[in-house]
Motif scaffolding. Sequence first.
Motif, PDB file in Angstrom:
ATOM      1  N   THR A  89       0.827  -1.208   0.000  1.00 55.74           N
ATOM      2  CA  THR A  89       0.000   0.000   0.000  1.00 55.74           C
ATOM      3  C   THR A  89       0.859   1.254   0.000  1.00 55.74           C
ATOM      4  O   THR A  89       0.544   2.247  -0.663  1.00 55.74           O
ATOM      5  CB  THR A  89      -0.928   0.002   1.236  1.00 55.74           C
ATOM      6  OG1 THR A  89      -1.771  -1.152   1.185  1.00 55.74           O
ATOM      7  CG2 THR A  89      -1.793   1.251   1.275  1.00 55.74           C
ATOM      8  N   ALA A  90       1.968   1.214   0.726  1.00 56.39           N
ATOM      9  CA  ALA A  90       2.805   2.403   0.855  1.00 56.39           C
ATOM     10  C   ALA A  90       3.678   2.658  -0.368  1.00 56.39           C
ATOM     11  O   ALA A  90       4.048   3.810  -0.640  1.00 56.39           O
ATOM     12  CB  ALA A  90       3.689   2.265   2.093  1.00 56.39           C
ATOM     13  N   HIS A  93       3.347   5.664  -2.814  1.00 55.25           N
ATOM     14  CA  HIS A  93       3.592   6.945  -2.145  1.00 55.25           C
ATOM     15  C   HIS A  93       5.088   7.135  -1.887  1.00 55.25           C
ATOM     16  O   HIS A  93       5.607   8.253  -1.990  1.00 55.25           O
ATOM     17  CB  HIS A  93       2.817   7.001  -0.827  1.00 55.25           C
ATOM     18  CG  HIS A  93       1.340   6.789  -0.983  1.00 55.25           C
ATOM     19  ND1 HIS A  93       0.516   7.738  -1.564  1.00 55.25           N
ATOM     20  CD2 HIS A  93       0.549   5.737  -0.646  1.00 55.25           C
ATOM     21  CE1 HIS A  93      -0.737   7.280  -1.570  1.00 55.25           C
ATOM     22  NE2 HIS A  93      -0.729   6.069  -1.025  1.00 55.25           N
ATOM     23  N   GLY A  96       6.715   8.173  -5.077  1.00 60.15           N
ATOM     24  CA  GLY A  96       6.432   9.584  -5.330  1.00 60.15           C
ATOM     25  C   GLY A  96       7.318  10.505  -4.501  1.00 60.15           C
ATOM     26  O   GLY A  96       7.825  11.514  -5.006  1.00 60.15           O
ATOM     27  N   LEU A  97       7.535  10.142  -3.232  1.00 62.01           N
ATOM     28  CA  LEU A  97       8.397  10.952  -2.369  1.00 62.01           C
ATOM     29  C   LEU A  97       9.834  10.941  -2.884  1.00 62.01           C
ATOM     30  O   LEU A  97      10.523  11.968  -2.863  1.00 62.01           O
ATOM     31  CB  LEU A  97       8.330  10.413  -0.938  1.00 62.01           C
ATOM     32  CG  LEU A  97       9.186  11.134   0.106  1.00 62.01           C
ATOM     33  CD1 LEU A  97       8.803  12.601   0.213  1.00 62.01           C
ATOM     34  CD2 LEU A  97       9.048  10.442   1.468  1.00 62.01           C
ATOM     35  N   GLN A 100      10.142  13.291  -5.756  1.00 60.96           N
ATOM     36  CA  GLN A 100      10.088  14.691  -5.345  1.00 60.96           C
ATOM     37  C   GLN A 100      11.398  15.173  -4.745  1.00 60.96           C
ATOM     38  O   GLN A 100      11.805  16.317  -4.943  1.00 60.96           O
ATOM     39  CB  GLN A 100       8.977  14.892  -4.299  1.00 60.96           C
ATOM     40  CG  GLN A 100       7.567  14.728  -4.798  1.00 60.96           C
ATOM     41  CD  GLN A 100       6.570  14.784  -3.653  1.00 60.96           C
ATOM     42  OE1 GLN A 100       6.821  15.391  -2.614  1.00 60.96           O
ATOM     43  NE2 GLN A 100       5.430  14.124  -3.821  1.00 60.96           N
ATOM     44  N   GLN A 237       7.137  17.354   2.628  1.00 57.89           N
ATOM     45  CA  GLN A 237       6.903  16.220   1.717  1.00 57.89           C
ATOM     46  C   GLN A 237       6.828  14.899   2.488  1.00 57.89           C
ATOM     47  O   GLN A 237       6.023  14.027   2.169  1.00 57.89           O
ATOM     48  CB  GLN A 237       8.015  16.133   0.673  1.00 57.89           C
ATOM     49  CG  GLN A 237       8.052  17.306  -0.292  1.00 57.89           C
ATOM     50  CD  GLN A 237       9.136  18.298   0.066  1.00 57.89           C
ATOM     51  OE1 GLN A 237       9.241  18.708   1.223  1.00 57.89           O
ATOM     52  NE2 GLN A 237       9.935  18.693  -0.920  1.00 57.89           N
ATOM     53  N   THR A 241       3.529  12.496   2.672  1.00 54.19           N
ATOM     54  CA  THR A 241       3.589  11.093   2.258  1.00 54.19           C
ATOM     55  C   THR A 241       3.105  10.174   3.370  1.00 54.19           C
ATOM     56  O   THR A 241       2.335   9.235   3.124  1.00 54.19           O
ATOM     57  CB  THR A 241       5.032  10.720   1.862  1.00 54.19           C
ATOM     58  OG1 THR A 241       5.435  11.549   0.770  1.00 54.19           O
ATOM     59  CG2 THR A 241       5.121   9.257   1.458  1.00 54.19           C
ATOM     60  N   GLU A 243       1.033  10.866   5.730  1.00 54.90           N
ATOM     61  CA  GLU A 243      -0.424  11.032   5.842  1.00 54.90           C
ATOM     62  C   GLU A 243      -1.136  10.314   4.701  1.00 54.90           C
ATOM     63  O   GLU A 243      -2.205   9.720   4.903  1.00 54.90           O
ATOM     64  CB  GLU A 243      -0.776  12.521   5.852  1.00 54.90           C
ATOM     65  CG  GLU A 243      -0.340  13.232   7.130  1.00 54.90           C
ATOM     66  CD  GLU A 243      -0.437  14.742   7.016  1.00 54.90           C
ATOM     67  OE1 GLU A 243      -0.871  15.231   5.936  1.00 54.90           O
ATOM     68  OE2 GLU A 243      -0.084  15.440   7.983  1.00 54.90           O
ATOM     69  N   ALA A 244      -0.567  10.355   3.500  1.00 56.74           N
ATOM     70  CA  ALA A 244      -1.177   9.666   2.358  1.00 56.74           C
ATOM     71  C   ALA A 244      -1.172   8.154   2.576  1.00 56.74           C
ATOM     72  O   ALA A 244      -2.160   7.468   2.273  1.00 56.74           O
ATOM     73  CB  ALA A 244      -0.432  10.017   1.079  1.00 56.74           C
ATOM     74  N   VAL A 245      -0.080   7.618   3.109  1.00 61.71           N
ATOM     75  CA  VAL A 245      -0.023   6.185   3.407  1.00 61.71           C
ATOM     76  C   VAL A 245      -1.046   5.844   4.480  1.00 61.71           C
ATOM     77  O   VAL A 245      -1.749   4.824   4.390  1.00 61.71           O
ATOM     78  CB  VAL A 245       1.390   5.772   3.861  1.00 61.71           C
ATOM     79  CG1 VAL A 245       1.410   4.297   4.271  1.00 61.71           C
ATOM     80  CG2 VAL A 245       2.407   6.018   2.753  1.00 61.71           C
ATOM     81  N   SER A 248      -4.470   5.663   2.947  1.00 63.91           N
ATOM     82  CA  SER A 248      -4.614   4.460   2.123  1.00 63.91           C
ATOM     83  C   SER A 248      -4.816   3.224   2.992  1.00 63.91           C
ATOM     84  O   SER A 248      -5.613   2.345   2.666  1.00 63.91           O
ATOM     85  CB  SER A 248      -3.368   4.272   1.240  1.00 63.91           C
ATOM     86  OG  SER A 248      -3.248   5.321   0.313  1.00 63.91           O
TER      87      SER A 248
END
Length: 261
Positions: A89-90, A93, A96-97, A100, A237, A241, A243-245, A248
Amino acid sequence: MTTPPAGMTERSVVDRTLRILGVFDRENRNLTLSGISRRSGLPVATVHRIVTKLHGWGALEKCADGTYRIGLRLWETATLAPHTALTETAQPHLVGLHKQTSAAVTLAVRDGADSVCLSLISNDAHRTAYRSDVGSRTPLPDTAAGLVLLAHTGENSGRQVRAALPRTHPSRGAADGAALQSRLAKIRREGCAVVVAPSSRGGSVAAPVCGGQGTVIAAVAVTVPARPLPVMQLLPQVRATAEAVSRSMRIDGGRMAEVGA
């Protein structure tokens, strides 16, 4: 001669089998029977008997040079662990990190007094910016991710972990307890941990990943060598990330229940 109870014999076999599997690590991926015997403290005859069983099942593989290594069947079984769901799941993300920041990105969880790296994304082939690798263990206070995990450990188990650190990791010593407590309190207030390399703008910054009940289940971190900008510049960033994980994982409630168990 008295025959030991069946239950005792079974436990003895299981204990010996686990001791044999436990001798393999990152520095000892391939071992001979004598090497396994030496590292496990078991007689060669015992090692040969158990290794033959493990090889037959697929937990160990025999190489062309006669050494043994962890087998595919054991890896397949390990992928059933709930932390595999967390990693899967992570991963988008984390990728993406990394794009960035161009930094080494890790996902870590706590196991006793250690953090265990579940995922690592980096372009640094020589690993000059970090010490972790997938599956590696590091004492919790030694990394930003580990500090986040230690800071959010429950009070009772947190005391147990801090008390165990000098025993499980003697190099940590026992004199930094008060300073560590103060640092952990700051991490809880600020929601992040920062480790800055001496005489450098490089270092590591980490933020917590939370499960459905708000419990911290992992930490996301970035690690960079010396760079023009301070490592703190990466904090937004990293937090985003983490928080996004967390979001999800909460959406995927069934697998989250397994990870948080």
